[in-house]
Scaffold this motif. Sequence first.
Motif, short mmCIF file in Angstrom:
data_model
loop_
_atom_site.label_atom_id
_atom_site.label_comp_id
_atom_site.label_asym_id
_atom_site.label_seq_id
_atom_site.Cartn_x
_atom_site.Cartn_y
_atom_site.Cartn_z
N LYS A 1 -8.46 -12.91 10.82
CA LYS A 1 -8.65 -13.68 9.59
C LYS A 1 -8.73 -15.16 9.90
O LYS A 1 -7.74 -15.75 10.35
CB LYS A 1 -7.45 -13.39 8.66
CG LYS A 1 -7.42 -14.18 7.38
CD LYS A 1 -6.18 -13.79 6.57
CE LYS A 1 -6.10 -14.58 5.29
NZ LYS A 1 -4.89 -14.26 4.52
N LEU A 2 -9.88 -15.75 9.64
CA LEU A 2 -10.03 -17.20 9.82
C LEU A 2 -9.65 -17.89 8.52
O LEU A 2 -10.17 -17.55 7.46
CB LEU A 2 -11.48 -17.52 10.19
CG LEU A 2 -11.80 -18.99 10.47
CD1 LEU A 2 -11.09 -19.48 11.73
CD2 LEU A 2 -13.30 -19.19 10.59
N ALA B 1 -8.61 -15.99 3.24
CA ALA B 1 -9.56 -15.97 4.35
C ALA B 1 -10.80 -16.80 4.03
O ALA B 1 -11.30 -16.76 2.90
CB ALA B 1 -9.97 -14.53 4.64
N LEU B 2 -11.28 -17.53 5.03
CA LEU B 2 -12.62 -18.10 4.94
C LEU B 2 -13.61 -16.98 5.29
O LEU B 2 -14.59 -16.77 4.57
CB LEU B 2 -12.73 -19.26 5.94
CG LEU B 2 -13.89 -20.24 5.74
CD1 LEU B 2 -13.95 -20.78 4.33
CD2 LEU B 2 -13.78 -21.37 6.75
N LEU C 1 0.16 -8.33 6.29
CA LEU C 1 1.08 -9.40 6.72
C LEU C 1 0.36 -10.73 6.95
O LEU C 1 1.01 -11.77 7.08
CB LEU C 1 1.83 -8.97 7.98
CG LEU C 1 2.82 -7.82 7.75
CD1 LEU C 1 3.40 -7.34 9.07
CD2 LEU C 1 3.94 -8.25 6.81
N SER C 2 -0.97 -10.69 7.02
CA SER C 2 -1.71 -11.95 7.15
C SER C 2 -1.95 -12.57 5.78
O SER C 2 -2.46 -13.69 5.70
CB SER C 2 -3.06 -11.69 7.83
OG SER C 2 -3.98 -11.11 6.92
N GLY C 3 -1.61 -11.86 4.72
CA GLY C 3 -1.91 -12.33 3.38
C GLY C 3 -0.71 -12.90 2.66
O GLY C 3 0.41 -12.45 2.84
N ALA C 4 -0.96 -13.93 1.85
CA ALA C 4 0.05 -14.52 0.97
C ALA C 4 1.28 -14.98 1.73
O ALA C 4 1.18 -15.42 2.88
CB ALA C 4 0.41 -13.54 -0.14
N SER C 5 2.46 -14.88 1.09
CA SER C 5 3.72 -15.33 1.69
C SER C 5 4.71 -14.17 1.58
O SER C 5 4.48 -13.22 0.83
CB SER C 5 4.26 -16.53 0.93
OG SER C 5 4.72 -16.12 -0.35
#
Lengths: 164, 360
Positions: free
Chosen positions: B232-233, B242-243, B96-100
């Motif tokens: 995730k930064l 992510a950086l 859920l932290s990834g993409a849209s």
Amino acid sequence: MIPNLTLTVNGDRHEVHLDDARPTLLDVLRERLGLTGTKKGCDRGQCGACTVLVDGRRVNSCLTLAISVDGAEVTTIEGLARGGTLHPVQAAFVENDAFQCGFCTPGQIMSAVGLIAEGEAGDDAERIREGMSGNLCRCAAYPGITEAVRDARQRLAQNERESV
Amino acid sequence: MNLFDYVRPASVAEAVAAASAPGAAYLAGGTNLLDLMKAGTHRPARLVDITRLPGLDAIEVLPDGAIRIGALVTNADLARDPAFVAAAPAVAEALLSGASPQLRNAATVGGNVMQRTRCAYFYDPDSACNRREPGAGCDAHGGDTRGQAVLGWSEACIATHPSDFCVPLVALDAVVEIAGADGAREVALEAFHNLPGDDPANETVLRPGELITAIRLPAEAARFKAHARYLKLRERTSYAFALVSAAASLAIEDGAIVEARLALGAVAAKPWRARAAEPHLVGVSVTAAGFEEVARRAAEAALQEARPSGDNARKIELAMRVATRALVLAAAGSPARMPALPGSVFAPVPTLTAAGDVHG
């Protein structure tokens, strides 16, 4: 040899002949079916202007190969209003000042319809913003968009209660 | 976009046969592949559309307690499956932290593992890239290196693997199930992606035509479900790669860590299991004052062999900080409800309190 593409768009069945497999769903909607409400912004899945519902789920039509969704039910911005009556999400965008230039608005509204159907954001502004993060607005109408989504969700919930 | 042949096989065997031809590529969600084709980065001669293959879209619990995730399960469906979220909360948080939301509705589990680097020089057909064109050179060296690798890179390539999903998976010893012309085989996810070495174009252990059919989480993964986080930064609040990122999973008994897992994302050409960090955490009380210092020492061990690939030494310190905080968050416990901003560094860091009350 590419088979003819069949799509049901906003309830109407269309058969489209493709010369090759390259057209995206976005290009078929705009160039072949004349449904130009769905916008081509970045054409690379980054801006969300091309958002439509495929089998009820919001996706970026620019990154969807049309032939791969052969047989699908597609809903675009043209399919929301009933006669002269705006869909509750459309009405909420108008009433909450949720756009300026309007180019991103069809994608924003389709994404909001998808978000509300997913049923996870509720009235939490942070969850609504996160749930709408795939739709960019260069006019930065974000506060109005967030309010419109919250307002629309309540209208839809009210409609559902009244129809029970 | 180049012209290509399009085929829609009816079975895994047909798919493998169709994809064994030179220049063939599998099409599932298409969220990365179509983008690469529009950029001219990838010019497949044939697309093998696997979206209608039967039997690849289930999330199953196997008799031994392992969870098998079919390769065609979408990111959104997996992240919303209540039993899966309960069993592997950090995997759901990473998804859920990834993409849209739109991309997660289309993107698939198998495609996530197979996604290509987001290195700008790989993407740009006018830049030299050994990964795209073996022997061409690497324009990333001496270029914009802020997002490039700090672990496992080579002179030939300094790109990173961009997946969030793979990071907690590699921490949990996930296994990749593969179908090929010679039958089925499986490979640990940790061994699936190759480090660049002299041949960065050889990105994974897959042979021509081989197809990922499922990702399997072993039953032991459930030991970590109460204390698992992904952090995730990114360079903006949401909808960004992510950086640096970290997945931390702790098995805790009577307030003390009995087993620890740590993995890092966006630091190397593969999801990076930080095995060197894990022993530092075993036996440590998560409720004692000073846990953060222990976590920091573990994070320093994780990055011990890191070296900048350009002007990106700060990524090493950032990775240590993100890993430290991920461990502190995991010690405090998996959240009862998915955070509004999954994996976000902006969420408050809970304080560890007395024994038995670590969920504060």
